[in-house]
Design an enzyme around this catalytic site. Structure first.
Site, mmCIF file in Angstrom:
data_model
loop_
_atom_site.group_PDB
_atom_site.id
_atom_site.type_symbol
_atom_site.label_atom_id
_atom_site.label_comp_id
_atom_site.label_asym_id
_atom_site.label_seq_id
_atom_site.Cartn_x
_atom_site.Cartn_y
_atom_site.Cartn_z
ATOM 1 C CD1 TRP A 90 -33.728 13.897 27.473
ATOM 2 C CD2 TRP A 90 -35.599 12.852 25.886
ATOM 3 N NE1 TRP A 90 -33.161 14.032 26.104
ATOM 4 C CE2 TRP A 90 -34.838 13.683 24.826
ATOM 5 C CE3 TRP A 90 -36.735 12.802 25.494
ATOM 6 C CZ2 TRP A 90 -34.787 13.739 23.193
ATOM 7 C CZ3 TRP A 90 -37.099 13.104 23.652
ATOM 8 C CH2 TRP A 90 -36.442 13.229 23.668
ATOM 9 C CG ASP A 139 -34.675 7.550 28.851
ATOM 10 O OD1 ASP A 139 -33.557 7.023 28.375
ATOM 11 O OD2 ASP A 139 -34.646 8.144 28.258
ATOM 12 C CE LYS A 151 -30.343 10.341 21.495
ATOM 13 N NZ LYS A 151 -31.238 10.285 22.709
#
Ligand SMILES: *Cc1c(COP(=O)(O)O)cnc(C)c1O
Length: 360
Positions: free
Chosen positions: A102, A172, A196
């Site tokens: 990511w 993030d 999530k």
């Protein structure tokens, strides 16, 4: 019908109480004769839902007034573009720490808008740890330093909050927000997709420090200009109303459980138990440096790929679903976000023991 133990990395399992509440509210929300889905985003009812969600989130994380909260569309990957477009201002460079899949996505997207300095990377060791801050080589005048607080695919999580001095720290937190307390005052901006740890897909949370507003580039899409969105308070364009409502129910439930400090205790207990099982014999292995192991995404490998596949398939037959690792990593990944109970972890451990007995 019994619900499965869902270890999906995202969209992930949601608290059953929240889903039941959504179900009972679905056709007629609080006697108003309509569903939240069908409400005007300018209505008193929806604004009540949204402002309560924001208030509860402020309380959960401890967000002071000089930080603004946005619930936008576009997902965490959208933010990989919107962050440079909003924060660069007169700067030409942004610094990124690369800890895996990511963060790589984030820095590759940022390259469209600025010079990217990869100040540290764990790529050469297979992204199995977080580079110590003493190894970071920050550029002279970056607009910000970007980290991915929890790498969802490999299962690597920062055990510390970096200190970047006056340079805004951007994180993030898609896969670990609300799983542990953190000091928002150490960050310039934090963002997270909901799917999530706190809601369905379709809404992205952005927490941004006030003094970072007002710097958006001309070419920044207006709907993703943080300053304009902050000025219009929920009303610039249609926000993702239904996901915001569900996120609000999750926040309410977290407060009722005792807040993030209490939730963290449960998360530590769940992760410790699962890693202890992985470490118990040599049958299962986790490749991540012990201090940097994620509490949210627990990855492990069996002695060969065939056994990995058999493990995931047999587990599925027993109602333990979505355990197959990401295609870039292979192996097994158990995502145990806030909404996964200890009973779910225990069920997984019982299955691991049984599987090892038969194939170990
Ligand atoms: C899932 C995930 C993303 C991607 O989120 P989208 O909402 O699909 O854009 C980005 N970063 C992290 C850490 C993630 O876990």
């Amino acid at each position: 019908m019994a619900r499965a133990w869902n270890f999906c990395p995202g969209p992930a399992t949601l608290p059953e109480e929240v889903l039941s509440r959504v179900q009972s509210d679905l056709l007629d929300w609080q006697g108003k004769g309509l569903s939240v889905m069908e409400m005007s985003h300018r209505s008193e009812e929806f604004l009540g839902i949204a402002t309560k969600a924001e208030r509860d989130l402020r309380q959960l994380i401890g967000i002071p007034e000089n930080y603004k909260i946005l619930f936008l569309q576009g997902g965490a990957m959208g933010e990989n573009a919107f962050i440079p477009l909003n924060l660069l201002g007169d700067h030409t460079t942004a610094d990124y720490i690369n800890t895996g899949h990511w963060s790589t996505k984030s820095l590759e997207e940022a390259k469209k808008y600025c010079d990217v300095n990869v100040a540290a990377s764990s790529e050469s060791s297979g992204f199995t740890h977080v580079p110590a801050q003493s190894e970071w080589q920050l550029s002279k005048d970056p607009a910000y330093v970007h980290i991915c607080a929890n790498e969802t695919i490999s299962g690597v999580e920062y055990p510390f909050t970096p200190d970047t001095g006056k340079v805004p720290l951007v994180a993030d937190m898609s896969s670990n927000i609300l799983s542990r307390p953190f000091d928002i005052n150490r960050f310039g901006l934090v963002y997270a997709g909901a799917q999530k740890n706190f809601g369905p897909s379709g809404v992205t949370l952005i927490i941004v420090r006030e003094d970072l507003l007002g710097k958006a580039r001309r070419e920044c899409p207006t709907v993703f200009n943080y300053t304009i969105q902050v000025e219009h308070e929920w009303a610039f364009n249609t926000p993702p109303t239904f996901p915001i409502y569900i996120a609000g129910l999750v926040f309410e439930r977290l407060l009722a459980l005792g807040g993030v400090t209490e939730v963290e205790k449960r998360n530590i207990a769940k992760a410790q138990k699962l890693y202890a099982e992985i470490d118990r014999t040599g049958f299962y292995t986790n490749k991540i440096r012990v201090e940097d192991r994620s509490r949210m995404n627990v990855t492990f490998y069996l002695p060969n790929e065939k056994l990995d596949d058999m493990f995931a398939a047999e587990a599925k037959g027993k109602g333990l679903i979505n355990l197959k690792g990401h295609k870039v990593a292979g192996g097994i990944r158990a995502s145990i976000y806030n909404a996964m109970s200890m009973a779910g972890v225990d069920a997984l451990i019982a299955f691991m023991r049984d599987f090892e007995k038969r194939y170990g």
